[in-house]
Design an enzyme around this catalytic site. Structure first.
Site, mmCIF file in Angstrom:
data_model
loop_
_atom_site.group_PDB
_atom_site.id
_atom_site.type_symbol
_atom_site.label_atom_id
_atom_site.label_comp_id
_atom_site.label_asym_id
_atom_site.label_seq_id
_atom_site.Cartn_x
_atom_site.Cartn_y
_atom_site.Cartn_z
ATOM 1 N N GLU A 201 12.249 27.425 -30.621
ATOM 2 C CA GLU A 201 11.505 28.218 -31.615
ATOM 3 C C GLU A 201 10.265 28.892 -31.013
ATOM 4 O O GLU A 201 9.192 28.915 -31.616
ATOM 5 C CB GLU A 201 11.108 27.338 -32.810
ATOM 6 N N GLU A 300 20.266 25.250 -36.444
ATOM 7 C CA GLU A 300 19.761 24.211 -37.340
ATOM 8 C C GLU A 300 19.994 24.653 -38.786
ATOM 9 O O GLU A 300 19.300 25.547 -39.278
ATOM 10 C CB GLU A 300 18.267 23.955 -37.123
#
Length: 635
Positions: A201, A300
């Site tokens: 991320e 995710e």
């Protein structure tokens, strides 16, 4: 793409045959590459992005993944959790790798016991699962400092997650050790790892444009040859991509899935809408095929959410989970369930968030995931098993039986030792003219203190107004004693460089800085308690002095079972079982019970130590079921 089309994808027989061979070979760890049959040595292509499909060698491949973190699950239960993952119809395990646990002191590595990453990956291979590895170095994961070791913060100029020399030198040393272990586990060398994630991320952080290419090169230079991925939420997607690396997205709602789908369908348009520009950037920077086409992957899909002290227990309805997973697959996207099984933030490893206010994460990492914290089935599990089972050409394995739970007899602590009395058994304190933060204390061979509490003492001549910066939680006592707890370093956001704990800078009394401190490092490791031999304890007084340690024995039969401890009437502290740190409790909730694995218990009497800061209850209860607090549905 319709689910019918998935069922008809070719190559499943080849994949199953390969997995059968793997399961036969990976019965124990050895240099088994030389034992692989010649036809299996020709694994050359691996997992590839071809147009809108993933291909494993020459066959179309769908990633049906689930996240399980080996460091949050007792090693004795790894097999149980992975068998349940496979029986749910999933074919791929994903896991993070926590740098701070594997290198707790600079240059000293730990891959033993519950941190035996290689054993965990070999076990997945033995059970017929592929693996996507997420080695960081930063992993977020609701773990202290996002998995970065706290000793990095000894450098006052440290710039984490950048190409700052002090950071990259540490990463290089860590990767030299870690990646050497990972390389033999790759698909092209006969192992189960089919893809490796580059950092985590980074688009949401985005402090240094040279950083992600550096991490990519660091992996490749050390022998990573499998497909590389990035992983970002929708807000960071356009900034987290790297040339030659496949971009994936993290999300929870169908609305966010719609954005990803729209990226693909409109990659050629000139609209100024943000989501279009995000996908255009992604398409040009990741070496995709003409028209911006790439396989879609939700790295995710958040099956629930984590909890913070003082908040509710977050849950996500099972029907909503099934609906979103079905929509992800129908959109032609592979998926990884984060989390399939969350586990527990044993010890002090939990992280924290700090946006408008600081909030530390609870001990349980139940996450309202597909399996509970204790590995039990949920409504999500059975709905998803039916769903993924519809894609299987053969019946799924039967779900393993649940591990037994029990309620042991309530435990009444028999012995007591106040923290102030315990100090004389801790050796000489650190003496310093000025306060020293945890990370810079001269302990642990110069690596500072990572977790636990630190006690600061000094002498004052008069009363007055104290001022100073305390992280995270301090309590003052009569001789000026300030006990400071590290409740968890922030694991996500832009302020990770500002996560030093303890007393930060000078402490003032009526505006004058205090001097001549005596500092005790109370890390509460297993060795910490070995100095408190039985003759150091006394019986529990009617009015204990706090903070204090309480000692008792939990009686267990010949077959220890999982249980849940409830400390009703106690306020805030930590529980230790046979020297192992079970985690924190706090009466502000939401978590009301601590998960105690039966694997941590021995037949007979088990030592229980409770460190309580303010108020002790009469007993410690044992229960068959957990209580994680007031439920709140995730919006």
């Amino acid at each position: 793409m319709s689910t019918w089309a998935i069922r008809r994808q070719p190559g499943r027989r080849l994949g199953l045959l390969a997995l059968v061979v793997l399961s036969f070979l990976v019965l124990r760890r050895l240099d088994w590459h030389n034992l692989i049959p010649p036809w299996l040595r020709h694994r050359q292509l691996g997992l590839q992005a071809k147009g809108q499909n993933f291909m494993l060698e020459s066959s179309t491949f769908w990633i049906f993944g689930g996240s399980v973190h080996y460091f949050r699950v007792p090693r004795q239960y790894w097999r149980d959790r992975l068998l349940k993952l496979k029986a749910c119809g999933l074919n791929t395990l994903t896991t993070y790798v926590p740098w701070n646990l594997h290198e707790p002191e600079r240059g000293k590595f730990d891959f033993s016991g519950n941190l035996d990453l290689e054993a965990f990956i070999w076990m997945a291979a033995e059970l017929g699962l592929w693996v996507i590895l997420r080695p960081g170095p930063y992993i977020c994961s609701e773990i202290d400092l996002g998995g970065l070791p706290s000793w990095l913060l000894q450098d006052p100029d440290m710039k984490l997650r950048t190409t700052y020399k002090g950071f990259t030198e540490a990463v290089d040393l860590y990767f030299d050790h870690l990646i050497a272990r990972v390389v033999p586990l790759q698909y092209k060398l006969g192992g189960p790892i089919i893809a490796v994630q580059v950092e985590n991320e980074y688009g949401s952080y985005n402090k240094d444009p040279a950083y992600m290419p550096y991490i990519k090169k660091a992996l490749e230079d050390r022998g990573i040859v499998e497909l590389l991925l990035t992983s970002d939420n929708k807000d960071g997607l356009s900034k987290g991509v790297v040339q030659g690396v496949l971009a994936t997205i993290n999300l929870q709602s169908q609305h966010e899935l719609h954005l990803l789908t729209t990226f693909l369908l409109n990659a050629q348009t000139s609209t100024l809408d943000l989501v279009w520009s995000c996908w255009s950037a992604l398409s040009t920077m990741t070496n995709q095929t003409p028209g911006g086409i790439q396989p879609k992957m939700v790295m995710e899909y958040w099956t629930g959410w984590f909890d913070s002290w003082g908040g509710p227990h977050n849950i996500l309805d099972s029907s909503e989970v099934l609906k979103t997973v079905s929509a992800i697959i129908d959109a032609g996207s592979s998926v990884n369930l984060y989390m399939f099984h969350g586990g527990t933030n044993f010890g002090f490893i939990n992280g924290a968030m700090h946006f408008n206010e600081y909030k530390s994460d609870v001990t349980s990492y139940d996450y309202d995931a597909v399996l509970t914290e204790a590995g039990d089935y949920t409504a999500k599990y059975f709905k998803l098993r039916d769903f993924f089972g519809s894609f299987s050409g053969a019946p799924l394995p039967s779900p393993p039986d649940l591990l037994p739970k029990t309620a042991y007899e309530p435990l009444m602590p028999a012995f007591y030792l106040s923290l102030w009395d315990a100090l004389k058994y801790m050796g000489k304190p650190i003496k310093s003219e000025n306060p020293v933060n945890m990370e810079n204390l001269p302990v642990n061979d110069g690596n500072g203190q990572s977790f636990g509490y630190t006690l600061y003492e000094t002498t004052i001549a008069s009363s007055g107004v104290l001022s100073g910066l305390v992280r995270d939680r301090g309590q003052g006592y009569t001789v000026l004693r300030i006990l400071v707890e590290n409740r968890g370093r922030v694991n996500y956001g832009e302020n990770i460089n500002d996560q030093r704990k303890g007393l930060i800078g000078d402490l003032y009394l009526d505006g004058s800085p205090l001097k001549n401190f005596r500092i005790y490092s109370l890390d509460m490791k297993k060795s910490f308690f070995q100095r408190f031999t039985i003759n150091k304890w006394s019986t529990v007084p009617e009015v204990p002095t706090f903070p204090a340690f309480f000692l008792g024995g939990l009686s267990v039969g010949p077959s220890p079972s999982d249980t849940f401890l409830k400390l009703e009437g106690w306020e805030k502290g930590v529980v230790f079982i046979n020297g192992l740190n079970l985690g924190r409790y706090w009466n502000i909730g939401p978590q009301e019970t601590l998960y105690l694995p039966g694997a941590w218990l021995d037949p007979g009497i088990n030592q229980v130590i409770v460190f309580e800061e303010k108020m002790a209850g009469p007993v410690i209860q044992s229960m068959e079921t957990p209580h994680l607090g007031r439920n709140q549905y995730i919006n």
